[in-house]
Design a protein around this motif. Structure first.
Motif, PDB file in Angstrom:
ATOM      1  N   THR A 187       1.378  -1.398   0.443  1.00 32.63           N
ATOM      2  CA  THR A 187       0.052  -0.123   0.041  1.00 32.63           C
ATOM      3  C   THR A 187       0.724   1.384   0.041  1.00 32.63           C
ATOM      4  O   THR A 187       1.993   1.388   1.125  1.00 32.63           O
ATOM      5  N   ILE A 234       1.337   0.167  -8.061  1.00 26.63           N
ATOM      6  CA  ILE A 234       0.347  -0.929  -9.178  1.00 26.63           C
ATOM      7  C   ILE A 234       0.964  -1.907  -9.469  1.00 26.63           C
ATOM      8  O   ILE A 234       0.853  -3.178  -9.433  1.00 26.63           O
ATOM      9  N   THR A 239      -3.303  -1.888  -4.525  1.00 26.29           N
ATOM     10  CA  THR A 239      -4.412  -1.402  -5.118  1.00 26.29           C
ATOM     11  C   THR A 239      -5.002  -0.404  -4.103  1.00 26.29           C
ATOM     12  O   THR A 239      -6.528   0.111  -4.415  1.00 26.29           O
ATOM     13  N   SER A 290      -5.095   9.364  -8.280  1.00 25.74           N
ATOM     14  CA  SER A 290      -6.240   8.079  -8.319  1.00 25.74           C
ATOM     15  C   SER A 290      -7.341   7.889  -9.463  1.00 25.74           C
ATOM     16  O   SER A 290      -7.351   6.548  -9.804  1.00 25.74           O
ATOM     17  N   LEU A 295      -5.677   3.649  -8.096  1.00 21.73           N
ATOM     18  CA  LEU A 295      -5.902   3.065  -6.394  1.00 21.73           C
ATOM     19  C   LEU A 295      -6.851   3.937  -5.337  1.00 21.73           C
ATOM     20  O   LEU A 295      -6.736   4.871  -5.719  1.00 21.73           O
ATOM     21  N   TYR A 461     -11.681  -2.371  -1.929  1.00 26.32           N
ATOM     22  CA  TYR A 461     -10.482  -2.037  -1.864  1.00 26.32           C
ATOM     23  C   TYR A 461      -9.922  -2.584  -3.515  1.00 26.32           C
ATOM     24  O   TYR A 461      -8.955  -2.860  -3.949  1.00 26.32           O
ATOM     25  N   ASN A 462     -10.743  -3.154  -4.329  1.00 28.97           N
ATOM     26  CA  ASN A 462     -10.810  -3.856  -5.595  1.00 28.97           C
ATOM     27  C   ASN A 462      -9.674  -4.683  -5.743  1.00 28.97           C
ATOM     28  O   ASN A 462      -8.383  -4.901  -6.567  1.00 28.97           O
ATOM     29  N   LEU A 463     -10.398  -5.640  -4.692  1.00 31.34           N
ATOM     30  CA  LEU A 463      -9.357  -6.915  -4.350  1.00 31.34           C
ATOM     31  C   LEU A 463     -10.021  -8.131  -4.882  1.00 31.34           C
ATOM     32  O   LEU A 463      -9.337  -9.655  -4.431  1.00 31.34           O
TER      33      LEU A 463
END
Length: 463
Positions: A187, A234, A239, A290, A295, A461-463
């Motif tokens: 992060t 990235i 993310t 972002s 992100l 968190y776009n995970l």
């Protein structure tokens, strides 16, 4: 007798408790999504054996340190700083002799969970059991089963994010990705290069320029350096970004004014007001970035860090002397939100240590601005009562969908499953109360439970 009661944290009313139990059964064993935390990347890159029980469970835990220090235990007795005790067994004995201080605290819940669930110890920690528990834990830590990567698998962690300086080379992330299948992502934490009051700020900007090949002596070159570092993070799987600021203040200066401000902070001639304005401007600049690179932003505002100057100078950061301050968000976030708050590419997750802002500011803001989400209670409020208050104060205005589930925000590896266990129990109890008070149908509660446990965090968190 077990250290952990199976109905811990569930409602006392039998009907509501039964629904909470049923809900919890559906989420208890779901994989852990840990999108924000502070575990050491070395653990994942090199998979070392942990040194000893004191080094693993006592010395790095600021919750433990602050309670013991508040009752007169010295850092030296805990093996930290000048004159530090060199025998970890004695450090453990000191901790055990003061374990009664943690009655009723979340630390007690987390620690008992680790003793019982991780090490199979069912005797409460005390002066009488100190050596027995130390020996049992030390023996376990000497085995491969208790190396970090094996604990990752044992705890059923699906993904875990570390928090890394913008100046970090992420070498441990390289090692982990090349030699292991576990998912550990960095992060982007740029505090050291956007806070003029951060120690070594000017040298940090020089290093940022060396790393990126950008001219960090100019405003535009400095912004390009951030873009370059973000792109590298990235590439390594990041993310999200994370920002630890004294306040949530943002600004949207003209390019010429921003450049002039940068020149002042770069020369080291700025006043405290300039430093705050620069941090404010950089939040808006990074929000724009972002929008470009995707992100997710996290803002952890409202902490007076290192309140004890002597401890900070002699021992360093993260030793218990970080204190919550009064927070405000409505006026502070307005410049950023008016600049990019309606951009569908932006997601900004807000955390606070001032609970008064939940109903007055945060829930109403997140309830209308499409870029905003509410982070879970953290640091001083990541507890049974803190989590309940958050749900009670935020849900009616922001709903569940404008929150991001739970993240453990910890550097204490063994407390991760304990913290998620507490969060899942609290959420299931809250949902059960909505059902028994006829504010929610039971099928809706069962649909929401896994979202609160991991689904919302994975999506946010776009995970």
């Amino acid at each position: 007798m077990s250290l952990l009661h199976p109905d811990r944290l569930f409602p006392a009313d039998s009907t509501t408790r039964e629904i909470a139990r049923s809900l919890f059964e559906t989420v208890e064993n779901l994989g852990i999504v840990s999108p924000h935390g502070h575990t050491d990347p070395v653990w994942w890159g090199e998979n070392p054996a942990f040194e000893n029980p004191a080094a693993l469970l006592v010395q790095p835990d600021h919750y433990v340190l602050r309670m013991l220090v508040s009752q007169g235990v010295s850092y030296a007795a805990l093996g930290i700083g000048p004159g530090a005790e060199s025998d970890p067994r004695n450090v453990w004995r000191t901790f055990a002799s003061h374990y009664h201080l943690f009655r009723g605290t979340p630390s007690r819940l987390w620690f008992d969970h680790a003793l019982s669930e991780v090490f199979g110890i069912e005797k409460r920690l005390s002066p009488e059991t100190a050596d027995e528990s130390y020996d049992a834990i030390a023996a376990a830590l000497a085995t491969d089963a208790f190396r970090p990567r094996n604990l990752y698998d044992r705890f059923n962690i699906e993904v875990i994010a570390t928090t890394d300086s913008a100046l970090d080379d992420l070498s441990q992330h390289h090692k982990a990705s090349e030699s292991w299948s576990g998912r550990v992502v960095p992060t982007y934490r740029p505090d050291a290069v956007i806070d003029p009051e951060f120690e070594g700020f000017a040298d940090n900007l020089d290093l940022l320029g060396e790393i990126t090949g950008c001219d960090t002596g100019t405003w535009n070159g400095y912004l390009e350096a951030h873009r370059a570092r973000r792109a590298y993070f990235i590439k390594m799987g990041a993310t999200a970004t994370d920002h630890g600021h004294p306040t949530a203040r943002t600004a949207d200066l003209t390019p010429s004014d921003a450049s002039g401000l940068f020149d002042r902070v770069r020369r080291g001639t700025c006043r405290a007001e300039d430093a705050e304005l620069f941090r404010a401007q950089m939040l808006t600049e990074l929000a724009r970035m972002s929008c470009e690179d995707g992100l997710v932003m996290q803002l952890h505002a409202g902490v007076h860090r290192n309140h004890n100057t002597a401890v900070f100078k002699t021992i360093g950061r993260d030793r218990g002397f970080d204190i919550p301050t009064q927070g405000s968000f409505v006026e502070e976030l307005k410049p950023l939100l008016n600049a990019v708050g309606m951009d569908p590419r932006l997601r900004l997750i807000l955390f606070t240590l001032d609970e008064d802002t939940y109903t007055r500011e945060l829930a109403p803001l997140a309830g209308v601005w499409p870029c905003l989400r509410l982070g879970p209670p953290w640091w001083f409020h990541d507890s049974f009562e803190g989590m309940r208050r958050f749900r009670q104060m935020a849900t009616e205005t922001a709903g569940f969908a404008n929150t991001v589930g739970f993240n453990d925000d910890t550097r204490a590896l063994l407390s991760i499953p304990a913290r998620h266990d507490v969060a899942r129990r609290v959420d299931c109890a809250f949902l059960a109360e909505l059902v028994t008070s006829h504010r929610l149908d039971e099928d809706e509660a069962f649909a929401l439970a896994p979202q609160l446990a991991s689904g919302l965090a994975r999506a946010a968190y776009n995970l």
